[in-house]
Design a protein around this motif. Sequence first.
Motif, PDB file in Angstrom:
ATOM      1  N   VAL A  24      15.885  59.242 -44.299  1.00  0.00           N
ATOM      2  CA  VAL A  24      15.093  58.044 -44.005  1.00  0.00           C
ATOM      3  C   VAL A  24      15.944  57.020 -43.264  1.00  0.00           C
ATOM      4  O   VAL A  24      15.499  56.435 -42.274  1.00  0.00           O
ATOM      5  CB  VAL A  24      14.503  57.441 -45.299  1.00  0.00           C
ATOM      6  N   ASN A  29      12.001  56.816 -36.856  1.00  0.00           N
ATOM      7  CA  ASN A  29      10.832  56.029 -37.233  1.00  0.00           C
ATOM      8  C   ASN A  29      11.250  54.897 -38.161  1.00  0.00           C
ATOM      9  O   ASN A  29      12.103  55.058 -39.015  1.00  0.00           O
ATOM     10  CB  ASN A  29       9.793  56.896 -37.948  1.00  0.00           C
ATOM     11  N   PHE A  31      10.697  52.478 -41.265  1.00  0.00           N
ATOM     12  CA  PHE A  31      10.052  52.566 -42.578  1.00  0.00           C
ATOM     13  C   PHE A  31      10.111  51.217 -43.275  1.00  0.00           C
ATOM     14  O   PHE A  31      11.154  50.575 -43.291  1.00  0.00           O
ATOM     15  CB  PHE A  31      10.803  53.558 -43.492  1.00  0.00           C
ATOM     16  N   CYS A  43      13.541  48.385 -45.935  1.00  0.00           N
ATOM     17  CA  CYS A  43      13.423  48.729 -44.515  1.00  0.00           C
ATOM     18  C   CYS A  43      14.631  49.571 -44.144  1.00  0.00           C
ATOM     19  O   CYS A  43      15.719  49.393 -44.690  1.00  0.00           O
ATOM     20  CB  CYS A  43      13.330  47.477 -43.646  1.00  0.00           C
ATOM     21  N   ASN A  44      14.437  50.510 -43.237  1.00  0.00           N
ATOM     22  CA  ASN A  44      15.549  51.362 -42.818  1.00  0.00           C
ATOM     23  C   ASN A  44      16.196  50.821 -41.536  1.00  0.00           C
ATOM     24  O   ASN A  44      15.776  49.801 -40.991  1.00  0.00           O
ATOM     25  CB  ASN A  44      15.095  52.822 -42.662  1.00  0.00           C
ATOM     26  N   CYS A  47      14.049  50.255 -38.489  1.00  0.00           N
ATOM     27  CA  CYS A  47      13.255  49.031 -38.582  1.00  0.00           C
ATOM     28  C   CYS A  47      14.055  47.843 -38.046  1.00  0.00           C
ATOM     29  O   CYS A  47      13.519  46.994 -37.332  1.00  0.00           O
ATOM     30  CB  CYS A  47      12.833  48.790 -40.029  1.00  0.00           C
ATOM     31  N   TYR A 115       3.204  55.392 -51.708  1.00  0.00           N
ATOM     32  CA  TYR A 115       4.569  55.749 -52.083  1.00  0.00           C
ATOM     33  C   TYR A 115       4.726  55.421 -53.569  1.00  0.00           C
ATOM     34  O   TYR A 115       4.455  54.294 -53.992  1.00  0.00           O
ATOM     35  CB  TYR A 115       5.579  54.947 -51.250  1.00  0.00           C
ATOM     36  N   GLN A 124       3.979  52.664 -48.086  1.00  0.00           N
ATOM     37  CA  GLN A 124       5.014  52.866 -47.072  1.00  0.00           C
ATOM     38  C   GLN A 124       4.350  52.726 -45.707  1.00  0.00           C
ATOM     39  O   GLN A 124       3.250  53.218 -45.486  1.00  0.00           O
ATOM     40  CB  GLN A 124       5.708  54.205 -47.220  1.00  0.00           C
ATOM     41  N   LEU A 126       5.050  53.393 -41.793  1.00  0.00           N
ATOM     42  CA  LEU A 126       5.889  54.059 -40.811  1.00  0.00           C
ATOM     43  C   LEU A 126       5.438  53.582 -39.443  1.00  0.00           C
ATOM     44  O   LEU A 126       4.233  53.572 -39.153  1.00  0.00           O
ATOM     45  CB  LEU A 126       5.724  55.575 -40.893  1.00  0.00           C
TER      46      LEU A 126
END
Length: 139
Positions: A24, A29, A31, A43-44, A47, A115, A124, A126
């Motif tokens: 992730v 993408n 998240f 947030c990843n 993001c 989620y 979640q 995406l």
Amino acid sequence: MYSNGAVNLNLQIEHDDIDFHQLVERSLNSFWILDRNCTILYCNRACLLLLKAISSSDILYKHMSEFLPSEFHAVCKEQLSRVWKNKAETMELIEAKMIRKDGEMIDVEARIAPYYLNNKLYAQVLSRILPIAKRPKSF
């Protein structure tokens, strides 16, 4: 094993061996994880790049509406309410706009899905930049 000059690896990875957090965090993408109040709890890295944020503190614990133009608030709320109500339904891919930290408006594709964490339901989100072929044409 070789086939037409390419290497074919018969590799099987067991579920227990996969580091999902790493997947992730390194995903292309973006998240978000949202609570029922639409507060961003996770947030990843993608993001951060998508929203041109310097650190996760620029995004975390903020209401998602800070990153959406007002014309998309109702659509997002409706999709989120379907996630809360149906608890297992993944929403269809939608085209939307997001607001970066510098105020720039960007076109994205987004999907909202349930989620679960510790038997508690979250949403979640995406998202990714809308592919060039799908972007609205400028005049």
